[in-house]
Design an enzyme around this catalytic site. Structure first.
Site, mmCIF file in Angstrom:
data_model
loop_
_atom_site.group_PDB
_atom_site.id
_atom_site.type_symbol
_atom_site.label_atom_id
_atom_site.label_comp_id
_atom_site.label_asym_id
_atom_site.label_seq_id
_atom_site.Cartn_x
_atom_site.Cartn_y
_atom_site.Cartn_z
ATOM 1 C CG ASP A 13 -1.879 -1.187 1.214
ATOM 2 O OD1 ASP A 13 -2.251 -1.644 0.122
ATOM 3 O OD2 ASP A 13 -2.212 -1.667 2.312
ATOM 4 C CE LYS A 16 2.359 -2.484 -4.328
ATOM 5 N NZ LYS A 16 1.998 -2.095 -2.951
ATOM 6 N N GLY A 40 -4.614 -4.304 -3.730
ATOM 7 C CA GLY A 40 -5.577 -3.251 -4.029
ATOM 8 C C GLY A 40 -4.784 -2.034 -4.439
ATOM 9 C CG HIS A 41 -2.079 -2.134 -6.981
ATOM 10 N ND1 HIS A 41 -1.229 -2.763 -7.847
ATOM 11 C CD2 HIS A 41 -1.776 -2.642 -5.753
ATOM 12 C CE1 HIS A 41 -0.461 -3.610 -7.179
ATOM 13 N NE2 HIS A 41 -0.782 -3.563 -5.909
ATOM 14 C CB THR A 129 -6.746 -10.357 1.748
ATOM 15 O OG1 THR A 129 -6.236 -11.429 0.944
ATOM 16 C CG2 THR A 129 -5.670 -9.294 1.898
ATOM 17 C CD GLN A 224 0.586 -8.993 -2.447
ATOM 18 O OE1 GLN A 224 1.266 -9.664 -3.206
ATOM 19 N NE2 GLN A 224 -0.658 -8.689 -2.712
ATOM 20 C CB THR A 301 -9.738 -6.229 3.781
ATOM 21 O OG1 THR A 301 -8.677 -5.411 4.295
ATOM 22 C CG2 THR A 301 -9.162 -7.451 3.094
ATOM 23 C CG ASP A 333 -0.297 14.470 0.773
ATOM 24 O OD1 ASP A 333 0.430 13.605 0.248
ATOM 25 O OD2 ASP A 333 -1.506 14.279 1.033
ATOM 26 N N GLY A 415 -0.257 13.837 -3.133
ATOM 27 C CA GLY A 415 -1.708 13.716 -3.204
ATOM 28 C C GLY A 415 -2.043 12.539 -4.091
HETATM 29 P P1 GDP Z 1 -0.793 0.315 -3.494
HETATM 30 O O1 GDP Z 1 -1.384 -0.940 -2.998
HETATM 31 O O2 GDP Z 1 0.663 0.413 -3.238
HETATM 32 O O3 GDP Z 1 -1.135 0.619 -4.921
HETATM 33 O O4 GDP Z 1 -1.455 1.496 -2.619
HETATM 34 P P2 GDP Z 1 -3.009 1.636 -2.247
HETATM 35 O O5 GDP Z 1 -3.750 2.100 -3.426
HETATM 36 O O6 GDP Z 1 -3.508 0.422 -1.554
HETATM 37 O O7 GDP Z 1 -2.938 2.743 -1.129
HETATM 38 C C1 GDP Z 1 -2.419 4.011 -1.360
HETATM 39 C C2 GDP Z 1 -3.503 5.053 -1.053
HETATM 40 O O8 GDP Z 1 -2.923 6.319 -0.946
HETATM 41 C C3 GDP Z 1 -4.544 5.178 -2.146
HETATM 42 O O9 GDP Z 1 -5.769 5.524 -1.545
HETATM 43 C C4 GDP Z 1 -4.023 6.319 -2.997
HETATM 44 O O10 GDP Z 1 -5.056 7.008 -3.700
HETATM 45 C C5 GDP Z 1 -3.433 7.209 -1.933
HETATM 46 N N1 GDP Z 1 -2.273 7.997 -2.348
HETATM 47 C C6 GDP Z 1 -1.273 7.672 -3.216
HETATM 48 N N2 GDP Z 1 -0.336 8.627 -3.235
HETATM 49 C C7 GDP Z 1 -0.745 9.576 -2.360
HETATM 50 C C8 GDP Z 1 -0.190 10.811 -1.911
HETATM 51 O O11 GDP Z 1 0.901 11.226 -2.306
HETATM 52 N N3 GDP Z 1 -0.889 11.507 -0.969
HETATM 53 C C9 GDP Z 1 -2.075 11.074 -0.486
HETATM 54 N N4 GDP Z 1 -2.685 11.827 0.437
HETATM 55 N N5 GDP Z 1 -2.635 9.922 -0.895
HETATM 56 C C10 GDP Z 1 -1.975 9.188 -1.803
HETATM 57 P P1 IMO Z 2 -0.977 -4.203 -2.201
HETATM 58 O O1 IMO Z 2 -0.535 -4.763 -3.520
HETATM 59 C C1 IMO Z 2 -1.005 -4.584 2.134
HETATM 60 C C2 IMO Z 2 -1.152 -8.639 3.757
HETATM 61 C C3 IMO Z 2 -2.377 -9.068 4.510
HETATM 62 C C4 IMO Z 2 -1.754 -9.996 5.518
HETATM 63 C C5 IMO Z 2 -0.673 -10.701 4.694
HETATM 64 C C6 IMO Z 2 -1.079 -12.044 4.137
HETATM 65 O O2 IMO Z 2 -2.256 -3.469 -2.254
HETATM 66 O O3 IMO Z 2 0.135 -3.441 -1.570
HETATM 67 P P2 IMO Z 2 -2.646 -12.759 2.113
HETATM 68 O O4 IMO Z 2 -4.103 -12.512 1.879
HETATM 69 O O5 IMO Z 2 -1.761 -12.219 1.055
HETATM 70 O O6 IMO Z 2 -2.339 -14.185 2.441
HETATM 71 O O7 IMO Z 2 -2.309 -11.945 3.473
HETATM 72 O O8 IMO Z 2 -0.374 -9.818 3.639
HETATM 73 N N1 IMO Z 2 -1.384 -8.136 2.378
HETATM 74 C C7 IMO Z 2 -1.300 -6.845 2.047
HETATM 75 N N2 IMO Z 2 -1.064 -5.754 2.792
HETATM 76 N N3 IMO Z 2 -1.132 -4.479 0.795
HETATM 77 C C8 IMO Z 2 -1.325 -5.563 0.022
HETATM 78 O O9 IMO Z 2 -1.305 -5.513 -1.319
HETATM 79 C C9 IMO Z 2 -1.465 -6.817 0.639
HETATM 80 N N4 IMO Z 2 -1.689 -8.076 0.197
HETATM 81 C C10 IMO Z 2 -1.616 -8.870 1.268
HETATM 82 O O10 IMO Z 2 -3.012 -7.972 5.123
HETATM 83 O O11 IMO Z 2 -1.125 -9.272 6.524
HETATM 84 MG MG MG Z 3 -2.938 -1.604 -1.779
#
Ligand code: GDP
Ligand code: IMO
Ligand code: MG
Length: 425
Positions: A13, A16, A40-41, A129, A224, A301, A333, A415
């Site tokens: 998270d 990416k 979840g991207h 998850t 991840q 989740t 930010d 942002g």
């Molecule tokens: P990923 O799994 O690495 O793709 O990241 P996620 O999408 O799960 O979580 C990142 C969250 O931060 C998302 O809700 C994005 O919209 C948000 N986000 C990404 N870059 C920024 C940033 O620079 N500032 C803020 N405030 N939110 C961001």
């Molecule tokens: P993205 O790509 C954050 C975590 C789960 C749990 C562990 C094992 O959005 O960054 P699993 O269901 O994979 O067997 O769970 O890994 N986990 C993540 N945490 N971002 C993810 O993906 C994750 N995918 C799995 O919360 O701790």
């Molecule tokens: Mg994510």
């Protein structure tokens, strides 16, 4: 044109999805190589927000080709739902998405086993998850898994499914007192999914290698993060695949000599979802403040993410195991209002200082993080688009991180929108 691997350098998270969306502009192919719909991207384009679980974030750029490689585990129902979601928003998927015939398939018994195993574990659970990721990879490694290609051969699929159900239903009944699954129901559902996905399925290894021959470029989208990698993460509190850069090769069929650069994505602080050690985790007040400001709730989740200070020991470990050349810092930010910001530079364990990440869960649980404090900038950065215009104290924070990690920060995100991105010249 070069082939880049983009990975999360913390616990997932890191942002990416947003970074891939930015980099996808200059590439031909975007490929996922591991994980499944546990990911979840998020990509925000103006007022529209897309959350992608299986399909590479590059799909939001017209004309880019997207690949789901052999190292990914695919829940076909989830994939079909994602395709439908994109098409409902007028995003063309047909002809642009290529799914590996070698990818392993997630079945309902995988999801059920994931769920029940966690339930039985109680306090020692991983906090998965519950998407069936671990059980599906376990079947792959134990050589009883069912691949996408198997779905298209009636005899092989029936035989494999029967053998799996015989074993899984016994385990489910004996260990968890769960009645089990019916062959006919799963067979029919999955035959239906296969028919819907048939046109997307191909030999993606051949596709990618042919693309490289034609001097096309590939962006590998990690899911991840490094500390969730099954080898290099906080085992057993990890996912079941290699989310590190090496996974890009095994999970797509590209040789390591084809990779030009690895880019690590880090948040300006740290988060994790699920259980496991987290040395720099905040206390309740800061937790609430940063979680709210950063919207730190799981994209898959909806669970609240645990938040903490930037941990340089952890990211140094990521820089090493991924061969990270460049860093992207996101969510700067979120720290805008803070008076003081801390960076963890070492861990104190039984009176001794360590500046490296430890493989011992006990050491990570019991260590005391040693912090360096830097002054906060207390200025809104969400509208800043050049490095020069960032507040001096924000620049100092970034430069300090860069120095400790001995890498280069090339992109800064302030942002969630595409436009809220600073390229460091
Ligand atoms: P990923 O799994 O690495 O793709 O990241 P996620 O999408 O799960 O979580 C990142 C969250 O931060 C998302 O809700 C994005 O919209 C948000 N986000 C990404 N870059 C920024 C940033 O620079 N500032 C803020 N405030 N939110 C961001
Ligand atoms: P993205 O790509 C954050 C975590 C789960 C749990 C562990 C094992 O959005 O960054 P699993 O269901 O994979 O067997 O769970 O890994 N986990 C993540 N945490 N971002 C993810 O993906 C994750 N995918 C799995 O919360 O701790
Ligand atoms: Mg994510």
């Amino acid at each position: 044109m070069s082939n880049l691997v983009v990975i999360g350098a913390q616990w997932g998270d890191e942002g990416k999805g947003k970074v891939i969306d930015i980099l996808a502009k200059n590439t031909n192919f975007i490929a996922r190589y591991q994980g499944g719909n546990n990911a979840g991207h998020t990509v925000v384009i103006g007022s529209e927000k897309f959350v992608l679980h299986l399909i590479p974030s590059g799909i939001l750029h017209k004309k880019k080709a997207c690949v789901i490689g052999n190292g990914v585990v695919i829940d076909p129902k989830a994939l079909i739902e994602e395709i439908d979601m994109l098409e409902s928003k007028n995003i063309e998927v047909k002809g642009r998405l290529f799914v590996s015939e070698n990818a392993h398939v997630i079945f309902p018994y995988h999801r059920k086993m994931d769920e029940l195993k966690e339930l039985i574990k109680g306090k020692t659970k991983i906090g998965t998850t519950k998407k069936g990721i671990g059980p599906c990879y376990a079947d792959k490694v134990s050589r009883s898994g069912i691949r996408i290609v198997d779905l298209f051969d009636e005899k092989i699929f029936k035989n494999k499914l029967r053998a799996n159900l015989e074993e899984k239903n016994k385990i489910l009944k004996t260990l968890y007192d769960f009645e089990g699954f019916s062959f006919d129901r799963i067979y029919n559902d999955y035959a239906g999914y296969a028919a819907k996905l048939e046109n997307f399925v191909c030999d993606t290894t051949e596709l990618l290698n042919a693309a490289i021959k034609k001097k096309k470029s590939i962006l590998f989208e990690g899911a991840q993060g490094t500390l969730l990698d099954v080898d290099y993460g906080t085992y057993p509190f990890v996912t079941s695949s290699n989310s590190t850069a090496g996974g890009a090769c095994t999970g797509s069929g590209i040789g390591p000599t084809r990779i030009d650069k690895v880019i690590g994505v880090v948040k300006a602080y740290t988060t994790r979802v699920g259980e496991g050690p987290f040395p720099t985790e905040f206390g309740p007040d800061m937790m609430e403040k940063i979680r709210t400001k950063g919207g730190e709730f799981g994209a898959t989740t909806g669970r609240p993410r645990r938040c903490g200070w930037f941990d340089a020991c952890l990211v140094k470990h990521s820089v090493a195991v991924n061969g990270i050349a460049e860093i992207v810092v996101t969510k700067l930010d979120v720290l805008d209002e803070l008076e003081t910001i801390k960076i963890c530079t070492s861990y104190r364990v039984k009176g001794k200082l360590y500046d490296r990440f430890s493989s011992s869960i006990r050491a990570l649980d019991e260590c005391e993080p040693v912090y360096e404090s830097v002054p906060g900038w207390q200025t809104d950065t969400t509208g800043v688009t050049t490095f020069r215009r960032l507040p001096a104290k924000a620049k100092n924070y970034l430069k300090r991180i860069q120095k400790i990690l001995n890498t280069k920060i090339v992109l800064i995100s302030v942002g969630s929108d595409r436009k809220q991105t600073i390229t460091v010249e």
